[in-house]
Design a protein around this motif. Structure first.
Motif, PDB file in Angstrom:
ATOM      1  N   ALA A   1       0.819  -1.207   0.000  1.00 43.81           N
ATOM      2  CA  ALA A   1       0.000   0.000   0.000  1.00 43.81           C
ATOM      3  C   ALA A   1       0.852   1.256   0.000  1.00 43.81           C
ATOM      4  CB  ALA A   1      -0.920   0.017   1.223  1.00 43.81           C
TER       5      ALA A   1
ATOM      6  N   ILE B   1      -2.724  -1.163  -3.257  1.00 42.52           N
ATOM      7  CA  ILE B   1      -3.605  -0.222  -2.557  1.00 42.52           C
ATOM      8  C   ILE B   1      -3.033   1.182  -2.613  1.00 42.52           C
ATOM      9  CG2 ILE B   1      -4.664   0.366  -0.327  1.00 42.52           C
ATOM     10  CD1 ILE B   1      -3.546  -2.822   0.178  1.00 42.52           C
TER      11      ILE B   1
ATOM     12  N   ARG C   1      -7.078  -1.629  -4.911  1.00 44.46           N
ATOM     13  CA  ARG C   1      -7.969  -0.784  -4.133  1.00 44.46           C
ATOM     14  C   ARG C   1      -7.554   0.684  -4.214  1.00 44.46           C
ATOM     15  NH1 ARG C   1      -9.634  -5.071  -4.307  1.00 44.46           N
ATOM     16  NH2 ARG C   1     -10.161  -6.571  -2.662  1.00 44.46           N
TER      17      ARG C   1
ATOM     18  N   ALA D   1      -9.037  -2.638   2.266  1.00 46.52           N
ATOM     19  CA  ALA D   1      -7.830  -2.896   1.481  1.00 46.52           C
ATOM     20  C   ALA D   1      -7.581  -4.378   1.261  1.00 46.52           C
ATOM     21  CB  ALA D   1      -6.617  -2.277   2.183  1.00 46.52           C
TER      22      ALA D   1
END
Length: 294
Positions: free
Chosen positions: A9, A86, A142, A232
């Motif tokens: 992420a 993410i 995401r 996520a």
């Protein structure tokens, strides 16, 4: 098994406040985190905490308001961890002022950091994910955006912030509708938590103070992070195009603009007749929530 094992992420504005909480919670759930913040020293502290706890994290200082600079966040994620799954757009600032007194600079700053800031890194990430999808690779990506109650219902003294956050909510709906074909979901969260921005006013700082005992810390930013971590995760792949609110232990779905049945004459309304239609519409109306501060 942690719900974010093997995922990567980028979290913007993660040098402090909500972003730092999100980074720590994501890392604790197995996620490799790119801690993005223009304050390198603050970002490094968060990275050091994550690494000391056995997690994976790196610092990135890309300017989220600069399109070219933002590309480096995506590049750093892929170079360091081999992939990206993410983008959590969290970074924000305030320039509060009543509309009649607001300056152009105060308006432009909020639009750059919030609205353009939600575009730049996400755009580069989407190009990467779209290329992966077109190459036949499975994508489970995401975009998680940060809106606000100010954007959902307005807030006195924050017309710039409210407009930007409303734009982010609408952007999220468009992203969800357009990007699902590539394996990308898009959702937004309106958080209520104790941060430097929310406690700048003394009354709010007192209201949101951490309890002195071991009782539930209602305003702890980590309460919001739990929802974001789930959004996520692979488990959330069917959830897209939603705007959530998170406060304390409560999670809500925001019910957005909807067309009502309306009043249909079946012909053009003469200007003098519109008042009749308006009376009927207002009688049938479900009133909106009040603007914050009104």
């Amino acid at each position: 098994m942690a719900i974010l094992d093997g995922r990567v992420a980028i979290i913007t504005g993660a040098g402090g406040g909500l972003g730092a909480a999100h980074a720590r919670v994501f890392a604790a759930e197995g996620c490799a985190v790119v801690v993005n913040d223009i304050n390198q020293a603050a970002a490094q502290i968060v990275v050091d905490e994550i690494v000391a706890a056995g997690g994976k994290a790196i610092v990135n200082t890309s300017d989220i308001t600069n399109y070219e600079s933002s590309a480096n966040a995506v590049k750093d994620a892929i170079d360091a961890f081999g992939d990206l799954h993410i983008v959590l757009n969290n970074a924000g600032v305030n320039r509060d002022r009543m509309f009649a007194s607001m300056t152009e600079a105060e308006w432009d700053t909020i639009m750059a950091v919030h609205l353009k800031g939600h575009f730049c890194i996400s755009s580069h990430a989407v190009h990467y994910w779209r290329d992966q999808s077109k190459a036949g690779n499975a994508v489970d990506a995401r975009i998680i955006n940060t809106t606000s109650g100010a954007g959902l219902q307005g807030s006195i003294g924050q017309s710039n912030y409210a407009a930007a956050k409303a734009g982010i909510a609408a952007l999220t709906l468009n992203q969800a509708a357009e990007l699902g074909r590539y394996g990308i979901t898009a959702n937004a969260v309106a958080p209520a938590a104790r941060t430097g921005m929310t406690t700048a006013v003394e009354a709010m700082a007192t209201r949101m103070a951490k309890p002195e005992d071991d009782s539930f810390d209602y305003w702890a930013p980590e309460n919001v992070s739990s929802l974001l971590a789930w959004l996520a995760a692979a488990e959330s792949k069917a959830i897209t195009g939603r705007v959530f609110e998170s406060e304390g232990g409560k999670i809500s779905i925001c019910d957005g603009w909807r067309s009502t049945a309306g009043v249909d004459k079946g012909d053009r309304w003469a200007p003098a007749e519109v008042g009749q239609a308006m009376d009927q519409l207002l009688q049938q109306e479900v009133p909106a929530q009040k603007v914050w501060g009104s």
